[in-house]
Design a protein around this motif. Structure first.
Motif, PDB file in Angstrom:
ATOM      1  N   ALA A 258       0.819  -1.198   0.000  1.00  0.00           N
ATOM      2  CA  ALA A 258       0.000   0.000   0.000  1.00  0.00           C
ATOM      3  C   ALA A 258       0.855   1.250   0.000  1.00  0.00           C
ATOM      4  O   ALA A 258       0.635   2.178  -0.756  1.00  0.00           O
ATOM      5  N   LEU A 259       1.832   1.276   0.876  1.00  0.00           N
ATOM      6  CA  LEU A 259       2.684   2.452   0.963  1.00  0.00           C
ATOM      7  C   LEU A 259       3.560   2.586  -0.260  1.00  0.00           C
ATOM      8  O   LEU A 259       3.878   3.680  -0.710  1.00  0.00           O
ATOM      9  N   ALA A 260       3.956   1.457  -0.823  1.00  0.00           N
ATOM     10  CA  ALA A 260       4.894   1.480  -1.934  1.00  0.00           C
ATOM     11  C   ALA A 260       4.294   2.102  -3.167  1.00  0.00           C
ATOM     12  O   ALA A 260       4.881   2.983  -3.780  1.00  0.00           O
ATOM     13  N   LEU A 261       3.144   1.673  -3.556  1.00  0.00           N
ATOM     14  CA  LEU A 261       2.706   1.919  -4.912  1.00  0.00           C
ATOM     15  C   LEU A 261       1.907   3.183  -5.070  1.00  0.00           C
ATOM     16  O   LEU A 261       1.640   3.617  -6.169  1.00  0.00           O
TER      17      LEU A 261
ATOM     18  N   ARG B 120      -5.936  -4.119  -6.628  1.00  0.00           N
ATOM     19  CA  ARG B 120      -6.475  -2.844  -6.174  1.00  0.00           C
ATOM     20  C   ARG B 120      -6.150  -2.652  -4.698  1.00  0.00           C
ATOM     21  O   ARG B 120      -6.204  -3.611  -3.926  1.00  0.00           O
ATOM     22  N   TYR B 121      -5.801  -1.392  -4.349  1.00  0.00           N
ATOM     23  CA  TYR B 121      -5.442  -1.120  -2.960  1.00  0.00           C
ATOM     24  C   TYR B 121      -6.027   0.228  -2.543  1.00  0.00           C
ATOM     25  O   TYR B 121      -6.009   1.191  -3.302  1.00  0.00           O
TER      26      TYR B 121
ATOM     27  N   MET C 269      -4.687   2.739  -5.361  1.00  0.00           N
ATOM     28  CA  MET C 269      -3.752   2.231  -6.349  1.00  0.00           C
ATOM     29  C   MET C 269      -4.348   1.000  -7.023  1.00  0.00           C
ATOM     30  O   MET C 269      -5.028   0.207  -6.387  1.00  0.00           O
ATOM     31  N   ALA C 270      -4.072   0.892  -8.314  1.00  0.00           N
ATOM     32  CA  ALA C 270      -4.494  -0.294  -9.063  1.00  0.00           C
ATOM     33  C   ALA C 270      -3.347  -0.720  -9.972  1.00  0.00           C
ATOM     34  O   ALA C 270      -2.568   0.114 -10.446  1.00  0.00           O
TER      35      ALA C 270
ATOM     36  N   GLN D  57      -3.849   7.294  -7.174  1.00  0.00           N
ATOM     37  CA  GLN D  57      -4.574   8.517  -6.819  1.00  0.00           C
ATOM     38  C   GLN D  57      -4.266   8.860  -5.367  1.00  0.00           C
ATOM     39  O   GLN D  57      -4.379   8.016  -4.481  1.00  0.00           O
ATOM     40  N   LEU D  58      -3.857  10.117  -5.152  1.00  0.00           N
ATOM     41  CA  LEU D  58      -3.532  10.615  -3.820  1.00  0.00           C
ATOM     42  C   LEU D  58      -4.729  11.382  -3.295  1.00  0.00           C
ATOM     43  O   LEU D  58      -5.071  12.444  -3.804  1.00  0.00           O
TER      44      LEU D  58
END
Length: 809
Positions: free
Chosen positions: A15-18, A136-137, A144-145, A166-167
């Motif tokens: 999650a944090l990475a992407l 998906r995350y 993130m996808a 997306q942030l």
């Protein structure tokens, strides 16, 4: 549904990475309160200073999110460490006690985090994971996808292919061929895009060979990047940095493009240096087509006990045309502006400012005529100031430089070097106070009488009353003494060298001493009433103010810093009609005034109306000179002008303010003003004003921010001056006209403004200067683009609009 221990969280690192580390989920409380939902705080009517309007994202698509976004998922990231992980899949294979295989719409959820994929493999010993197919995350700050994601949770590493991200906090989004998490704080995207526009509808974006996001510094860096408007590339940047949160960062600010009559086209490309948390700098190279290059800079600091700012502009070689004002062609020119405040010891500080230009024409040639008012003088000051519970004091000096090329140094105020001031107000009892306002200074000015002055002003003041009445007696004594320079006899009444043949100064040490006695009384009545179906509290507040000051002949006192103040409602209750200490009016006056107010149920004042007049029992004998060697005759009036003022705001969308003065002695209007303000929706405003002062000015003004639609606003202001008979040096006709247009969208704001105006350096100068290169009227044009979430081209248009359009946001 199965439940995993917290250690078996497949997607923690992924999650944090992407998503690129753009937003720390625990920092979600720092999100702008008005930036994401399009809401904003409307500036109250009548406000002279309105806060800048926050970026509005109201025109963005309300559901412009990646398609798997779940608004019901928790946004509390603080629960991650104590929450278990839940998994859901059509099949779970745990035959190998080390590796878990989830297949068929696999879900893994913990607190605010959720990972979805067609299949997920997780190694409980090594914490390696592999998610494949429609990955998906979602977490509190990001989505993130991707098609494939693999990595290691313990090492906080991960790689994903075919990424869409997306942030949520900063609205940043884009796509990338591959995303790589280097650690928990650093992520790098390859062949990636970034924009703050709607997902799938990028009005602008930049594309980079690599885009790196650093959570530690709050900065994103794009290398080998191309800025695009739509599909059209318009700017190539080998290196470009941008903010990914709300912290300051080093990098280029957006360039400014403008044009003015004196300097031609201007191109500015500032670079911001975030040197440390407590100091920063901005380098601003500029190019003026009519004058050449300039290097400008700004340095700010905040250290324990001290803060300050230094601004410098330097022109190595001005190649502008000579216009007879100053021979500046081929010379170097500069401007320095420095301010500092330093804590010395408890209750005492040093404050200082140094402002200096290379020549008197500098601001005329290089001043930003679009967004700044004309500056006629530059003041430099240094002082030590202190204060306590009942007192304050200052000691320092003030110098001035003339920056009006059409005026001589005679227009400058006197330099005060040094000066000292002391004020105190000590309560003796619950209703009695003792105080003083004292000052001493040495005044100097070339070609004028010079000397020192001391002004002592002790007083006793009482304050009796309740919420329904008050009585405030005050007894003061004022002594003002001078020590003039040795050649004081050569100066006349006005202080001018050689002008005093009719009334030269005759004393080296003149002085003035007199008592000042006043009694201020008033009553407050109130009642409940209604108007247009609305209930109000109405007050009626009669007030009497008596002032006695005996006459003293002051014709032999110089005029160092004194002038006649404009007469208005508050002058009805003032002990002196002159500013400064060189003149003290004589008085045997009684002021009668009455005020009524309407207060709504919330205590907001919706109406205030006042009326008053001063009655003079004795003539006003203390006057300022009307010429070099003449004194204005004694004013033998029975009363002052009648003064009336009205402030009305019965709704939050309409406001009216008016003031009127009528002179019963000459049967003429001395002053009149009317200001009307109307708010259109939440982002429009219309202003109209009329100002008249007999013998000085008569002007009409109008300004507006008119919303044509959700995206378009028209901006404009206009000031027209009526010719005044027998008054020269004051411009007439259209004094200032400004027109502009603003376009706002989800992620871009564009502004274009043009201003045509009379050059204010000519005000009061007669005869009006002439010459082939003298600009009696000037023009200025500026274009500004704001890429929301990245910054703006400098925000210089905002200062102009806030100045010329009351209530602009």
């Amino acid at each position: 549904m199965s439940k995993f221990p917290p250690r078996r969280l497949l997607a923690v690192a992924a999650a944090l990475a992407l998503i690129g580390g753009q937003a720390d989920a625990k920092g979600s409380q720092n999100r702008p309160k008005t930036s994401l939902d399009g809401s904003e705080q409307v500036c109250p009517l009548g406000s002279f200073h309105c806060a800048p309007r926050p970026y509005s994202y109201a025109m963005c698509r309300p559901n412009a999110m990646l398609e798997f976004y779940d608004p019901t998922l928790s946004t509390d990231s603080d629960l991650r460490d104590v929450s278990p992980a839940y998994v859901k899949a059509k099949s779970v294979d745990s035959s190998n006690q080390t590796v878990y295989h989830l297949a068929g719409d696999a879900w893994l959820t913990r607190a605010d985090q959720r990972l979805q994929a067609d299949t997920i493999d997780y190694n409980d010993d090594t914490t390696d994971y592999d998610a494949r197919g429609n990955v998906r995350y979602q977490e509190a700050g990001q989505l993130m996808a991707g098609s494939h994601m693999r990595g290691n949770t313990q090492a906080s590493r991960g790689i994903a292919d075919d990424v869409r991200y997306q942030l949520l906090d900063a609205r940043g989004n884009g796509v990338a061929k591959q995303g790589q998490m280097l650690d928990a704080q650093h992520t790098r995207y390859s062949m990636a895009t970034y924009s703050t526009c709607d997902v799938g509808n990028h009005v602008w974006e930049f594309r980079g060979k690599t885009i790196t996001l650093n959570k530690d510094t709050g900065v994103g860096v794009a290398r080998d990047a191309t800025m695009r408007i739509g599909k059209v590339p318009f700017l190539y940047l080998p290196y470009f940095s941008f903010p990914i949160d709300h912290r300051r960062k080093s990098g280029f600010l957006y360039p400014t493009f403008s044009k003015s009559s004196r300097s031609g086209f201007e191109i500015s490309t500032p670079y911001y240096l975030n040197l440390a948390p407590n100091y920063d700098a901005t380098l601003d190279p500029r190019l003026y087509t009519s004058r050449g290059p300039m290097l400008a800079g700004e340095f700010r600091y905040l250290v324990p006990g001290s803060s300050g700012q230094l601004n410098v502009e330097y022109v190595p070689n001005d190649h502008g045309d000579n216009d007879g004002l100053a021979n500046t062609h081929g010379t170097s020119r500069y401007l320095i502006d420095y301010t500092d405040r330093t804590q010395l010891w408890q209750g005492w500080s040093f404050v200082g400012s140094y402002n200096h230009a290379s020549d008197s024409s500098y601001l005329y040639d290089y001043g930003n005529a679009l967004s700044h008012t004309v500056i006629y003088t530059l003041a430099s000051n240094a002082a030590i100031i202190g204060g306590g519970k009942w007192w304050n004091a200052s000691f320092g000096g003030t110098l001035y430089q003339n920056t009006n090329p059409f005026a001589t140094d005679a227009s400058l105020p006197y330099q005060q070097l040094p000066y000292a001031n002391f004020s105190m107000n000590v309560p003796l009892t619950r209703w009695l106070q003792f105080g003083m306002d004292d000052g001493a200074a040495s005044f100097s000015k070339n070609g004028y009488v010079e000397g020192q002055r001391v002004d002592l002003y002790p007083y006793l003041a009482g304050d009796f009353g309740t919420s329904a009445w008050f009585v405030r007696p005050k007894l003061a004594y004022r002594y003002t003494g001078y020590q003039l320079s040795g050649d004081y006899q050569n100066y006349g009444y006005y202080g001018l060298l050689g002008s005093g043949t009719a009334s030269p100064f005759t004393q080296k040490s003149p002085s003035r001493s007199l008592p000042v006695v006043s009694l201020d009384t008033g009553l407050v009545f109130d009642r409940s009433t209604s108007l247009f179906g609305q209930s109000y509290t109405q007050t009626l507040e009669p007030r009497l103010y008596y002032l006695y000051v005996p006459y003293r002949n002051q014709n032999n006192l110089p005029l160092f810093d004194t002038s006649l103040m404009s007469f208005d409602y508050w002058q009805l209750f003032s002990p002196n009609q002159f500013s400064g200490a060189d003149r003290q009016m004589n008085a045997n006056n009684l002021t009668g005034a009455i005020t009524t107010r309407l207060l709504d149920d919330d205590g907001v004042e919706r109406l205030s109306a006042s009326f008053g007049q001063i009655h003079y029992f004795t003539p006003q004998r203390v006057q300022l000179p009307s010429g070099a060697n003449t004194v204005t005759p004694v004013t033998d009036w029975s009363g002052s002008a009648y003064v009336a003022q009205l402030d009305l705001q019965l709704s939050d969308r309409w406001r009216l303010s008016s003031e009127y003065q009528w002179d019963p002695n000459n049967h003429v209007t001395d002053m009149a003003s009317l200001e009307l303000q109307h708010r259109l929706g939440s982002d429009g405003i219309i202003n109209f004003s009329y100002h008249y002062r007999r013998g000085l000015m008569e002007q009409y003004s109008a300004s507006a921010v008119y919303p044509l639609s959700e995206r378009w606003r028209l901006l404009g202001s206009w000031t027209y001056s009526v010719p005044i008979k027998n008054v020269i040096g004051v411009p007439t006709g259209t004094v200032d006209a400004m027109a502009g247009v603003e376009y706002d969208s989800c992620c871009v704001t564009l502004r274009l403004v043009e201003r045509n105006y009379v050059n204010q350096n000519y005000y009061g100068v007669a005869p009006v200067p002439s010459g082939s290169n003298i600009n009696h009227r000037d023009n200025a044009v500026m274009f500004e683009v704001v890429f929301k979430g990245l910054g703006s081209s400098g925000g210089q248009i905002d200062s102009l609009l806030r100045r010329d359009i009351l209530g602009y946001q």
